[in-house]
Design a protein around this motif. Structure first.
Motif, PDB file in Angstrom:
ATOM      1  N   GLU A 100       0.826  -1.208   0.000  1.00  0.00           N
ATOM      2  CA  GLU A 100       0.000   0.000   0.000  1.00  0.00           C
ATOM      3  C   GLU A 100       0.862   1.261   0.000  1.00  0.00           C
ATOM      4  O   GLU A 100       0.577   2.214  -0.748  1.00  0.00           O
ATOM      5  N   GLU A 101       1.897   1.276   0.827  1.00  0.00           N
ATOM      6  CA  GLU A 101       2.764   2.448   0.888  1.00  0.00           C
ATOM      7  C   GLU A 101       3.500   2.664  -0.428  1.00  0.00           C
ATOM      8  O   GLU A 101       3.713   3.805  -0.860  1.00  0.00           O
ATOM      9  N   LEU A 103       2.396   1.887  -3.456  1.00  0.00           N
ATOM     10  CA  LEU A 103       1.466   2.452  -4.435  1.00  0.00           C
ATOM     11  C   LEU A 103       1.107   3.893  -4.093  1.00  0.00           C
ATOM     12  O   LEU A 103       0.897   4.718  -4.997  1.00  0.00           O
ATOM     13  N   LYS A 104       1.019   4.208  -2.822  1.00  0.00           N
ATOM     14  CA  LYS A 104       0.746   5.598  -2.427  1.00  0.00           C
ATOM     15  C   LYS A 104       1.872   6.515  -2.905  1.00  0.00           C
ATOM     16  O   LYS A 104       1.611   7.633  -3.377  1.00  0.00           O
ATOM     17  N   PHE A 107       1.639   6.746  -6.897  1.00  0.00           N
ATOM     18  CA  PHE A 107       0.519   7.554  -7.400  1.00  0.00           C
ATOM     19  C   PHE A 107       0.353   8.871  -6.649  1.00  0.00           C
ATOM     20  O   PHE A 107      -0.617   9.618  -6.912  1.00  0.00           O
ATOM     21  N   THR A 109      -0.564   9.761  -3.589  1.00  0.00           N
ATOM     22  CA  THR A 109      -1.872   9.890  -2.942  1.00  0.00           C
ATOM     23  C   THR A 109      -1.795   9.395  -1.507  1.00  0.00           C
ATOM     24  O   THR A 109      -0.939   8.568  -1.167  1.00  0.00           O
ATOM     25  N   THR A 111      -4.600   8.130  -0.002  1.00  0.00           N
ATOM     26  CA  THR A 111      -5.533   6.997   0.085  1.00  0.00           C
ATOM     27  C   THR A 111      -5.612   6.299  -1.266  1.00  0.00           C
ATOM     28  O   THR A 111      -5.484   6.929  -2.320  1.00  0.00           O
ATOM     29  N   LEU A 112      -5.824   4.996  -1.235  1.00  0.00           N
ATOM     30  CA  LEU A 112      -5.929   4.208  -2.460  1.00  0.00           C
ATOM     31  C   LEU A 112      -7.391   3.983  -2.812  1.00  0.00           C
ATOM     32  O   LEU A 112      -8.230   3.768  -1.928  1.00  0.00           O
ATOM     33  N   ASN A 113      -7.710   4.012  -4.113  1.00  0.00           N
ATOM     34  CA  ASN A 113      -9.060   3.668  -4.550  1.00  0.00           C
ATOM     35  C   ASN A 113      -9.197   2.144  -4.618  1.00  0.00           C
ATOM     36  O   ASN A 113      -8.236   1.404  -4.314  1.00  0.00           O
ATOM     37  N   GLN A 116      -6.653   0.353  -6.896  1.00  0.00           N
ATOM     38  CA  GLN A 116      -5.304   0.424  -6.339  1.00  0.00           C
ATOM     39  C   GLN A 116      -5.151  -0.516  -5.139  1.00  0.00           C
ATOM     40  O   GLN A 116      -4.108  -1.144  -4.968  1.00  0.00           O
ATOM     41  N   LYS A 117      -6.197  -0.605  -4.316  1.00  0.00           N
ATOM     42  CA  LYS A 117      -6.157  -1.539  -3.186  1.00  0.00           C
ATOM     43  C   LYS A 117      -6.080  -2.980  -3.676  1.00  0.00           C
ATOM     44  O   LYS A 117      -5.375  -3.814  -3.082  1.00  0.00           O
ATOM     45  N   ALA A 120      -2.597  -3.560  -4.734  1.00  0.00           N
ATOM     46  CA  ALA A 120      -1.726  -3.680  -3.561  1.00  0.00           C
ATOM     47  C   ALA A 120      -1.844  -5.075  -2.954  1.00  0.00           C
ATOM     48  O   ALA A 120      -0.837  -5.678  -2.546  1.00  0.00           O
TER      49      ALA A 120
END
Length: 232
Positions: A100-101, A103-104, A107, A109, A111-113, A116-117, A120
């Motif tokens: 998650e970190e 991808l954050k 991108f 961001t 929070t992930l949509n 994206q979640k 992850a």
């Protein structure tokens, strides 16, 4: 008068003889005393030397490298395969958090949509799968054994075996992997919170830029056909 002069050496002789006898007596006593002192010192030296040798031998015995047999016993009591499997399960939240970190950061961001979640989660699956494959490899277990033998002495391994043979030792052994996974997970969370601070982000980015800038300049000059400057 002449008789007296003649007899003088006769009367003085006993006194000189006594002095010589006394000197001989005291010399013998002195030699005897010195001999006894020498014998005493030699005895003490031998005792001291024996203690030193005994201490050296004892240290050599307890400082022996860990044997293969002892290490295998310690790993058996640690139930290393089950411990590694349990550790992998407890590490899953860490893999999720890392993905998650990542991808954050990619991108940009907080929070992930939903998509994206999902991505992850798939990345975490890949990480977990690779880790499971690694710990099930016989070479990995052999590496653990070799590292164990290189790190601990025979005395330490035997002490660990004695500890692991107790109920409290088994309890602590089972909780160690959970402890490490919690520490890693909390570390990731603390790192993430720290990196959200604009001042920290700016400082880190500036330091990384300073490190990478010479490399970019070198690559640019190389592509333009100019000789690259040697970095110092």
């Amino acid at each position: 008068m002449g008789s007296y002069a003649y007899q003088y050496p006769f009367y003085s002789f006993p006194s000189q003889h006594a002095k010589i006898k006394n000197q001989v007596f005291f010399t013998q006593k002195l030699i005897t005393l010195r001999l006894k002192i020498t014998q005493y010192l030699m005895k003490k030296f031998k005792q001291t030397l024996s203690c030193i040798l005994l201490s050296t031998c004892s240290f050599s015995i307890f400082a022996q490298p860990a044997t293969s047999k002892s290490v295998e016993r310690a790993m058996e009591l640690s139930d290393i395969k089950a411990t590694l499997a349990q550790s992998q399960q407890e590490m899953r939240p860490v893999y999720d958090k890392q993905a998650e970190e990542m991808l954050k950061n990619i991108f940009k961001t907080l929070t992930l949509n939903a998509e994206q979640k999902k991505a992850a989660n798939q990345i975490a699956d890949v990480t977990a799968s690779f880790s499971n494959k690694l710990i099930s490899d016989p070479k990995f277990l052999q590496m653990l054994k070799n590292t164990y033998m290189q790190t601990f002495t025979e005395e330490e391994v035997l002490a660990n075996i004695q500890f692991l043979e107790t109920p409290i030792g088994q309890s602590i052994n089972k909780k160690n992997s959970l402890l490490m996974s919690k520490i890693m997970q909390n570390s990731i969370e603390m790192s993430s919170q720290m990196m959200q601070d604009p001042k920290v982000q700016k400082e880190v980015n500036q330091k990384i830029e300073n490190i990478l800038m010479p490399l970019f300049e070198q690559e640019s000059k190389t592509k333009q056909g100019q000789p690259a400057l040697e970095l110092k």
